[in-house]
Design an enzyme around this catalytic site. Structure first.
Site, PDB file in Angstrom:
ATOM      1  N   PHE A 129       2.719   0.783  -0.368  1.00  0.00           N
ATOM      2  CA  PHE A 129       2.061  -0.417  -0.872  1.00  0.00           C
ATOM      3  C   PHE A 129       3.085  -1.260  -1.628  1.00  0.00           C
ATOM      4  CE2 PHE A 129      -0.619  -2.960  -3.683  1.00  0.00           C
ATOM      5  CZ  PHE A 129      -1.509  -3.469  -2.749  1.00  0.00           C
ATOM      6  N   ASP A 201       1.045   8.053  -5.748  1.00  0.00           N
ATOM      7  CA  ASP A 201       0.099   6.947  -5.881  1.00  0.00           C
ATOM      8  C   ASP A 201      -1.183   7.364  -5.151  1.00  0.00           C
ATOM      9  OD1 ASP A 201      -1.430   4.639  -5.663  1.00  0.00           O
ATOM     10  OD2 ASP A 201       0.283   3.330  -5.283  1.00  0.00           O
ATOM     11  N   TYR A 226     -11.105   1.146  -8.720  1.00  0.00           N
ATOM     12  CA  TYR A 226     -12.008   0.151  -8.146  1.00  0.00           C
ATOM     13  C   TYR A 226     -12.211   0.296  -6.652  1.00  0.00           C
ATOM     14  CZ  TYR A 226      -7.486  -2.269  -7.618  1.00  0.00           C
ATOM     15  OH  TYR A 226      -6.172  -2.585  -7.341  1.00  0.00           O
ATOM     16  N   LYS A 227     -11.603   1.296  -6.027  1.00  0.00           N
ATOM     17  CA  LYS A 227     -11.808   1.509  -4.594  1.00  0.00           C
ATOM     18  C   LYS A 227     -12.915   2.540  -4.403  1.00  0.00           C
ATOM     19  CE  LYS A 227      -6.922   0.457  -3.658  1.00  0.00           C
ATOM     20  NZ  LYS A 227      -7.102  -0.961  -3.297  1.00  0.00           N
ATOM     21  N   ARG A 375      -8.690  -3.253   8.897  1.00  0.00           N
ATOM     22  CA  ARG A 375      -8.964  -1.996   8.191  1.00  0.00           C
ATOM     23  C   ARG A 375     -10.467  -1.819   8.027  1.00  0.00           C
ATOM     24  NH1 ARG A 375      -5.775  -1.192   2.734  1.00  0.00           N
ATOM     25  NH2 ARG A 375      -7.233  -2.821   2.136  1.00  0.00           N
TER      26      ARG A 375
END
Length: 416
Positions: A129, A201, A226-227, A375
């Site tokens: 990322f 991560d 928040y995912k 995605r």
């Protein structure tokens, strides 16, 4: 499950299905973007009202003590730690993933400077990322001591790149774009055997796949809430540190909240004992409080069952796309093998951006990442087998009719 009726029957037998009612899902939406932003827990509105109306509105400054605001980062960290293979006192929920990467990277480099001062390579993945890579670049520019970043890819595998010059390995457990999942224990063991430290991560792993940080003997881990943890847009992130490393350094972002006694108002910094030294400044209490709503639902689920369903949803999605959308230029990016796959499936299409916008217009909400990647997040707490069937049917219609080939679907906003 080759009919919608079979998919619906599987949903009736799903032990996780009751948890879907703990979330406030908009009608007419098939939400497949929980890998980017989770949905709203129904408890969050009441919790926000209590924090704002009672704790802030009535308690005012007293609520740092009476409402437990001061202890919130560590208390939430203990809850989250149960999903990460961490023990109490090893996790705090605080700051952003990027800031926590900076803390962990600075700590790891300082440890290595004391143990093996000649190591000057920070190893990561070309497809990591971007913020992970940017933080490494910023750290190198800040230190100006000959550090360099080395990136593994198809031409430079981990086993070759990880030599005696590497100080730290920073990888994502689950890749944000492809959904590829590393074997955390094996990679960490290799890093340690070569004399490096491992930072993980967990942004696309926490709450989605089983994680055992202590079992893998990892060194540091960071991630967001928040995912798959449904903490809310921009909710605070987390950091975990192996207990063997906690006292090895002074936290580089030495803000007052990480002080041993912050309200002594001392001139000199004295780091708090344990994981609290990884705090920095005053905490965002309203946002932080809402993280607990998502955590509480996640902790009700059996993680093994979450993983089993996630893989089953992924298998179903891949199989239906390949049979019902055959003939269209779709390429599977995500590994088929269960051991190498996270909880989202990615497909490439030459007009991926436009296809995703057409899907979103029809209520199938996924997202798009360059280059050409659609995605689709599969969140077992609120997404089911019939949902997969319906989403693929809409994808088929969009592709068959070329509904994506319209001017409005080519217009790009700031966030894709």
């Amino acid at each position: 499950m080759n009919t919608r009726q079979a998919c619906a029957a599987a949903d009736l037998q799903d032990p996780l299905a009751p948890l879907k009612h703990r979330f406030d899902l908009p009608p007419g939406v098939l939400y497949m973007d929980g890998n980017s932003l989770g949905v709203l827990p129904k408890a969050a509105a009441a919790r926000a009202a209590a924090v704002i109306g009672q704790e802030w509105g009535q308690g005012l400054i007293r609520s740092w003590n009476t409402a437990g605001w001061f202890e919130l980062p560590a208390r939430l960290g203990d809850k989250l730690g149960r999903l990460l293979g961490a023990r109490e006192g090893e996790v705090v929920v605080t700051d952003t993933t990027s800031l926590n990467i900076f803390k962990a990277l600075a700590a790891a480099l300082r440890i290595q400077e004391q143990r093996a001062p000649g190591r000057r390579v920070i190893l990561s993945e070309r497809d990591n990322f971007p913020t992970d890579l940017y933080m490494i670049q910023g750290m190198i520019d800040l230190l100006r001591q000959g550090y360099e970043m080395r990136l593994i890819d198809d031409e430079l595998p981990l086993e070759t790149a990880l030599d005696e010059s590497v100080a730290v390995v920073l990888l994502s457990h689950v890749n944000y774009r492809s959904g590829h999942m590393h074997d955390m224990a094996a990679v960490t063991a290799l890093a340690h055997a070569r004399g490096a430290l491992a930072i993980w991560d967990l942004a696309h792993a926490a709450g989605a796949v089983p994680v055992d940080l202590n079992g893998a003997e990892a060194d540091f881990a960071v991630g967001c809430t928040y995912k798959y943890l449904n903490g809310g847009p921009g909710s605070p992130a987390f950091i975990w540190v192996a207990p063997r490393h906690t006292r090895d350094f002074w936290q580089p972002l030495s803000g007052w909240w990480g002080h041993q006694r912050p309200f002594d108002m001392a001139v000199s910094y004295e780091p708090a004992g344990g994981i609290r030294r990884y705090l920095c400044g005053t905490q965002p209490i309203v946002s932080l409080s809402l993280v607990e709503c998502g955590l509480d639902v996640a902790l009700e689920a059996d993680m093994a069952e979450v993983r089993r369903k996630s893989l089953a949803l992924g298998d179903l999605f891949i199989g239906l796309v390949e049979t019902r959308c055959a003939g269209h230029p779709l390429t599977l990016v995500t590994p088929r093998e269960h051991a190498r796959r996270g909880s989202h499936v990615s497909l490439r299409h030459p007009h991926g951006f436009e296809v995703m916008q057409a899907l979103i217009a029809r209520g199938v909400i996924g997202d798009y990442r360059e280059p050409e990647v659609l995605r689709f997040g599969l969140t077992p707490l609120y997404f089911g087998y019939a949902d997969v069937w319906d989403a693929v049917e809409i994808l088929k219609e969009v592709l068959d009719s070329r509904a994506w080939d319209r001017p409005e679907f080519r217009e790009r906003a700031a966030v894709t």
